[in-house]
Scaffold this motif. Structure first.
Motif, mmCIF file in Angstrom:
data_model
loop_
_atom_site.group_PDB
_atom_site.id
_atom_site.type_symbol
_atom_site.label_atom_id
_atom_site.label_comp_id
_atom_site.label_asym_id
_atom_site.label_seq_id
_atom_site.Cartn_x
_atom_site.Cartn_y
_atom_site.Cartn_z
ATOM 1 N N VAL A 107 0.885 -1.168 0.000
ATOM 2 C CA VAL A 107 0.000 0.000 0.000
ATOM 3 C C VAL A 107 0.917 1.212 0.000
ATOM 4 O O VAL A 107 1.679 1.426 0.929
ATOM 5 N N GLY A 108 0.866 1.957 -1.076
ATOM 6 C CA GLY A 108 1.771 3.090 -1.221
ATOM 7 C C GLY A 108 1.027 4.375 -1.470
ATOM 8 O O GLY A 108 -0.188 4.463 -1.302
ATOM 9 N N ARG A 109 1.784 5.343 -1.895
ATOM 10 C CA ARG A 109 1.224 6.648 -2.198
ATOM 11 C C ARG A 109 0.260 6.523 -3.375
ATOM 12 O O ARG A 109 0.562 5.906 -4.387
ATOM 13 N N TYR A 110 -0.910 7.112 -3.245
ATOM 14 C CA TYR A 110 -1.920 7.083 -4.291
ATOM 15 C C TYR A 110 -1.589 8.112 -5.364
ATOM 16 O O TYR A 110 -1.347 9.273 -5.063
ATOM 17 N N ARG A 111 -1.568 7.660 -6.626
ATOM 18 C CA ARG A 111 -1.336 8.570 -7.749
ATOM 19 C C ARG A 111 -2.549 8.526 -8.664
ATOM 20 O O ARG A 111 -2.827 7.502 -9.304
ATOM 21 N N PRO A 131 -12.227 6.586 2.372
ATOM 22 C CA PRO A 131 -11.489 7.334 3.398
ATOM 23 C C PRO A 131 -9.976 7.258 3.195
ATOM 24 O O PRO A 131 -9.248 8.167 3.556
ATOM 25 N N GLN A 132 -9.516 6.148 2.617
ATOM 26 C CA GLN A 132 -8.098 5.958 2.303
ATOM 27 C C GLN A 132 -8.004 5.545 0.826
ATOM 28 O O GLN A 132 -7.991 4.355 0.511
ATOM 29 N N PRO A 133 -7.912 6.524 -0.082
ATOM 30 C CA PRO A 133 -7.885 6.192 -1.513
ATOM 31 C C PRO A 133 -6.778 5.212 -1.882
ATOM 32 O O PRO A 133 -6.978 4.352 -2.747
ATOM 33 N N GLU A 134 -5.622 5.294 -1.236
ATOM 34 C CA GLU A 134 -4.521 4.387 -1.554
ATOM 35 C C GLU A 134 -4.864 2.940 -1.233
ATOM 36 O O GLU A 134 -4.422 2.019 -1.920
ATOM 37 N N VAL A 135 -5.658 2.726 -0.190
ATOM 38 C CA VAL A 135 -6.070 1.365 0.173
ATOM 39 C C VAL A 135 -7.062 0.830 -0.858
ATOM 40 O O VAL A 135 -6.927 -0.303 -1.337
ATOM 41 N N MET A 136 -8.049 1.638 -1.235
ATOM 42 C CA MET A 136 -9.035 1.192 -2.221
ATOM 43 C C MET A 136 -8.371 0.944 -3.581
ATOM 44 O O MET A 136 -8.679 -0.036 -4.256
ATOM 45 N N PHE A 137 -7.451 1.821 -3.983
ATOM 46 C CA PHE A 137 -6.747 1.608 -5.250
ATOM 47 C C PHE A 137 -5.977 0.288 -5.208
ATOM 48 O O PHE A 137 -6.056 -0.517 -6.143
ATOM 49 N N THR A 138 -5.244 0.036 -4.125
ATOM 50 C CA THR A 138 -4.449 -1.188 -4.016
ATOM 51 C C THR A 138 -5.357 -2.408 -4.001
ATOM 52 O O THR A 138 -5.044 -3.428 -4.623
ATOM 53 N N ARG A 139 -6.473 -2.316 -3.324
ATOM 54 C CA ARG A 139 -7.441 -3.417 -3.277
ATOM 55 C C ARG A 139 -7.925 -3.761 -4.687
ATOM 56 O O ARG A 139 -7.899 -4.920 -5.106
ATOM 57 N N LEU A 140 -8.363 -2.751 -5.435
ATOM 58 C CA LEU A 140 -8.851 -2.981 -6.796
ATOM 59 C C LEU A 140 -7.730 -3.482 -7.711
ATOM 60 O O LEU A 140 -7.944 -4.356 -8.546
ATOM 61 N N TRP A 141 -6.534 -2.916 -7.541
ATOM 62 C CA TRP A 141 -5.410 -3.348 -8.377
ATOM 63 C C TRP A 141 -5.102 -4.822 -8.146
ATOM 64 O O TRP A 141 -4.877 -5.571 -9.099
ATOM 65 N N THR A 142 -5.076 -5.264 -6.880
ATOM 66 C CA THR A 142 -4.765 -6.676 -6.617
ATOM 67 C C THR A 142 -5.851 -7.583 -7.186
ATOM 68 O O THR A 142 -5.553 -8.682 -7.648
ATOM 69 N N MET A 143 -7.090 -7.125 -7.172
ATOM 70 C CA MET A 143 -8.170 -7.916 -7.766
ATOM 71 C C MET A 143 -7.945 -8.066 -9.272
ATOM 72 O O MET A 143 -8.066 -9.165 -9.822
ATOM 73 N N LYS A 144 -7.612 -6.967 -9.925
ATOM 74 C CA LYS A 144 -7.377 -7.005 -11.368
ATOM 75 C C LYS A 144 -6.195 -7.912 -11.710
ATOM 76 O O LYS A 144 -6.280 -8.758 -12.603
ATOM 77 N N TYR A 171 -13.406 -13.667 -5.583
ATOM 78 C CA TYR A 171 -12.263 -12.914 -5.071
ATOM 79 C C TYR A 171 -12.246 -12.968 -3.550
ATOM 80 O O TYR A 171 -13.282 -12.805 -2.910
ATOM 81 N N THR A 172 -11.067 -13.168 -3.002
ATOM 82 C CA THR A 172 -10.856 -13.038 -1.563
ATOM 83 C C THR A 172 -9.728 -12.042 -1.386
ATOM 84 O O THR A 172 -8.608 -12.279 -1.842
ATOM 85 N N THR A 173 -10.040 -10.909 -0.762
ATOM 86 C CA THR A 173 -9.046 -9.864 -0.548
ATOM 87 C C THR A 173 -8.800 -9.707 0.941
ATOM 88 O O THR A 173 -9.742 -9.662 1.731
ATOM 89 N N VAL A 174 -7.525 -9.639 1.298
ATOM 90 C CA VAL A 174 -7.129 -9.477 2.697
ATOM 91 C C VAL A 174 -6.260 -8.226 2.800
ATOM 92 O O VAL A 174 -5.279 -8.093 2.072
ATOM 93 N N GLU A 175 -6.648 -7.325 3.692
ATOM 94 C CA GLU A 175 -5.888 -6.093 3.922
ATOM 95 C C GLU A 175 -5.058 -6.259 5.189
ATOM 96 O O GLU A 175 -5.608 -6.428 6.275
ATOM 97 N N CYS A 176 -3.765 -6.219 5.052
ATOM 98 C CA CYS A 176 -2.826 -6.301 6.182
ATOM 99 C C CYS A 176 -2.171 -4.925 6.300
ATOM 100 O O CYS A 176 -0.987 -4.758 5.977
ATOM 101 N N LEU A 177 -2.955 -3.959 6.715
ATOM 102 C CA LEU A 177 -2.506 -2.567 6.686
ATOM 103 C C LEU A 177 -1.399 -2.292 7.694
ATOM 104 O O LEU A 177 -0.546 -1.441 7.445
#
Length: 187
Positions: A107-111, A131-144, A171-177
């Protein structure tokens, strides 16, 4: 089918581990210029060996062959499907009797420019309203990416449509923030 994750990238002796893997994988690992790349390559293979032993009773070092777009399979075992992924914080592996894909990302800087290039309007709305765009972007990216790894297509010019074309995939997504990564398994 289950995902295997390891965050102990720096907690093993690399030289010893290089002696525990196939010559094919050793050569792949040593092509990485930096030690971190070597470590993640070796650890992903060791994780695969563990998964193959636990799930299929395999003891030998697997050898890989590669499909048209680089998707690996295990020589002599067409009934076993697997996928590997790694990022700075973790290494991921999944094995199954059906095609499967896994992706792990830091999970990095959102661009926004990258998001606009890879996400459709609905996904952009999810990202910008999160609330955390970088988390949602990373979540969607890993799904893709997990879906593309499942199909063997790899990253392509049609990234905006990957999830809309895949409604029947699981899809099973796990967030280890706390550890700074997200992973998704697609089957």
């Amino acid at each position: 089918m289950r995902g295997y994750i390891d965050i102990h990238i720096n907690d093993f002796d690399l030289n010893t581990a290089l002696g525990q893997i196939s010559e094919q994988r050793r050569q792949q690992a040593l092509r990485f210029q930096y030690e971190h790349g070597q470590r993640t390559c070796v650890l992903a293979y060791l994780l695969l060996k563990r998964a193959l032993k636990e799930e299929f009773g395999m003891e030998e070092n697997p050898l890989f062959e590669y499909g048209e777009h680089g998707k690996p399979s295990i020589v002599g075992h067409p009934e076993i499907f697997f996928n590997l992924s790694h990022c700075r914080e973790a290494v991921a592996c999944v094995v199954s009797r059906r095609p499967v894909g896994i992706d792990v990302e830091s999970v990095g800087r959102y661009r926004e420019s990258v998001a606009r290039y890879t996400m459709n309007d609905e996904e952009m709305a999810l990202i910008t309203n999160a609330p955390q765009p970088e988390v949602m972007f990373t979540r969607l990216w890993t799904m893709k990416e997990a879906r593309l790894k499942l199909t063997g297509e790899g990253i392509n010019d049609n990234m905006k449509q990957v999830l809309t074309e895949a409604d029947r995939k699981s899809y099973t997504t796990v967030e280890c923030l706390e550890q700074g990564y997200i992973y998704t398994v697609c089957e």
